[in-house]
Motif scaffolding. Structure first.
Motif, short mmCIF file in Angstrom:
data_model
loop_
_atom_site.label_atom_id
_atom_site.label_comp_id
_atom_site.label_asym_id
_atom_site.label_seq_id
_atom_site.Cartn_x
_atom_site.Cartn_y
_atom_site.Cartn_z
N TYR A 117 62.18 46.77 -25.75
CA TYR A 117 63.15 47.43 -24.88
C TYR A 117 64.23 48.17 -25.65
N THR A 118 64.57 47.68 -26.81
CA THR A 118 65.57 48.35 -27.64
C THR A 118 65.08 49.73 -28.05
N ALA A 119 63.83 49.80 -28.48
CA ALA A 119 63.25 51.08 -28.88
C ALA A 119 63.11 52.01 -27.68
N ALA A 120 62.65 51.47 -26.56
CA ALA A 120 62.48 52.30 -25.36
C ALA A 120 63.81 52.93 -24.96
N GLU A 121 64.86 52.13 -24.94
CA GLU A 121 66.18 52.64 -24.58
C GLU A 121 66.63 53.73 -25.56
N ALA A 122 66.34 53.52 -26.84
CA ALA A 122 66.72 54.52 -27.86
C ALA A 122 65.98 55.84 -27.62
N TYR A 123 64.71 55.77 -27.30
CA TYR A 123 63.95 57.00 -27.04
C TYR A 123 64.47 57.73 -25.80
N TYR A 124 64.72 57.00 -24.73
CA TYR A 124 65.21 57.63 -23.50
C TYR A 124 66.60 58.25 -23.71
N ASN A 125 67.45 57.56 -24.44
CA ASN A 125 68.78 58.12 -24.72
C ASN A 125 68.69 59.34 -25.63
N ALA A 126 67.71 59.35 -26.52
CA ALA A 126 67.50 60.53 -27.37
C ALA A 126 67.11 61.74 -26.53
N VAL A 127 66.29 61.51 -25.51
CA VAL A 127 65.91 62.60 -24.60
C VAL A 127 67.16 63.16 -23.93
N ILE A 128 68.01 62.28 -23.45
CA ILE A 128 69.23 62.72 -22.76
C ILE A 128 70.14 63.49 -23.72
N ARG A 129 70.30 62.99 -24.93
CA ARG A 129 71.16 63.68 -25.91
C ARG A 129 70.61 65.05 -26.28
N ARG A 130 69.32 65.12 -26.53
CA ARG A 130 68.72 66.37 -27.02
C ARG A 130 68.39 67.37 -25.92
N TYR A 131 67.92 66.88 -24.80
CA TYR A 131 67.37 67.77 -23.77
C TYR A 131 68.05 67.61 -22.41
N GLY A 132 69.15 66.90 -22.37
CA GLY A 132 69.81 66.57 -21.11
C GLY A 132 70.37 67.75 -20.35
N ASP A 164 68.71 70.20 -19.41
CA ASP A 164 67.66 70.54 -18.44
C ASP A 164 67.68 69.42 -17.39
N THR A 165 68.08 69.75 -16.18
CA THR A 165 68.27 68.75 -15.13
C THR A 165 67.00 67.95 -14.87
N ALA A 166 65.84 68.60 -14.85
CA ALA A 166 64.59 67.89 -14.58
C ALA A 166 64.30 66.85 -15.66
N VAL A 167 64.53 67.21 -16.90
CA VAL A 167 64.31 66.29 -18.01
C VAL A 167 65.33 65.16 -17.98
N TYR A 168 66.58 65.51 -17.68
CA TYR A 168 67.64 64.51 -17.59
C TYR A 168 67.30 63.46 -16.52
N VAL A 169 66.87 63.92 -15.35
CA VAL A 169 66.53 63.01 -14.26
C VAL A 169 65.36 62.11 -14.66
N GLU A 170 64.36 62.68 -15.33
CA GLU A 170 63.22 61.87 -15.76
C GLU A 170 63.66 60.77 -16.73
N ALA A 171 64.48 61.13 -17.70
CA ALA A 171 64.95 60.14 -18.68
C ALA A 171 65.83 59.09 -18.03
N ARG A 172 66.71 59.51 -17.12
CA ARG A 172 67.56 58.54 -16.40
C ARG A 172 66.71 57.60 -15.53
N TYR A 173 65.66 58.14 -14.92
CA TYR A 173 64.77 57.27 -14.14
C TYR A 173 64.12 56.24 -15.05
N GLU A 174 63.62 56.69 -16.20
CA GLU A 174 62.97 55.76 -17.13
C GLU A 174 63.95 54.67 -17.58
N LEU A 175 65.20 55.06 -17.84
CA LEU A 175 66.22 54.06 -18.19
C LEU A 175 66.44 53.09 -17.03
N GLY A 176 66.54 53.61 -15.82
CA GLY A 176 66.72 52.76 -14.65
C GLY A 176 65.58 51.78 -14.50
#
Length: 132
Positions: A48-63, A65-77
């Motif tokens: 879970y630590t790695a998964a959270e790091a990957y999803y947060n990286a998506v938000i930092r790098r590609y956030g 883009d609203t569609a990408v942001y929503v996908e990463a936030r969903y995965e975090l949720g």
């Protein structure tokens, strides 16, 4: 001799356990899709630590883009829901639902609205009351 073997097995187990919960090095050239997949793979093996790091990286790098942001936030949720971190899951899902209230039709994949609502429905009521 048994004690030495037991010590070696225990040491190997500790190193394996520590490796599972470490934060991975995020590839600099990875796309949002690749990072999401890495997060899902990590979640699949309960890292879970790695998964959270990957999803947060998506938000930092590609956030941006609203569609990408929503996908990463969903995965975090979803990750938080799986860990029973209900307050954090609630924050992710409610943010997604509020984005849909203000988004232009078609600008965000509609499936995430349904998925976020399903996630919200999975959170016990007592946690929803404290999160609001």
């Amino acid at each position: 001799m048994k004690k030495i073997i037991s010590t070696i097995i225990f040491t190997v187990f500790l190193f394996a356990l520590a490796g599972c919960n470490s934060v991975p090095e995020i590839p600099a050239d990875a796309s949002s899709t690749q990072l999401i997949q890495l997060g899902q793979d990590a979640m699949g093996i309960s890292n879970y630590t790695a998964a959270e790091a990957y999803y947060n990286a998506v938000i930092r790098r590609y956030g941006m883009d609203t569609a990408v942001y929503v996908e990463a936030r969903y995965e975090l949720g979803h990750l938080y829901l799986k860990q029973k971190k209900y307050e954090q899951a609630y924050a992710c899902f409610s943010e997604i639902l509020s984005i849909f209230e203000n988004a232009e039709f078609g600008s965000v994949p509609a499936a995430y609205k349904k998925l976020a609502q399903m996630g919200m429905n999975s959170i016990p009521e007592r946690y929803k009351a404290t999160a609001q």
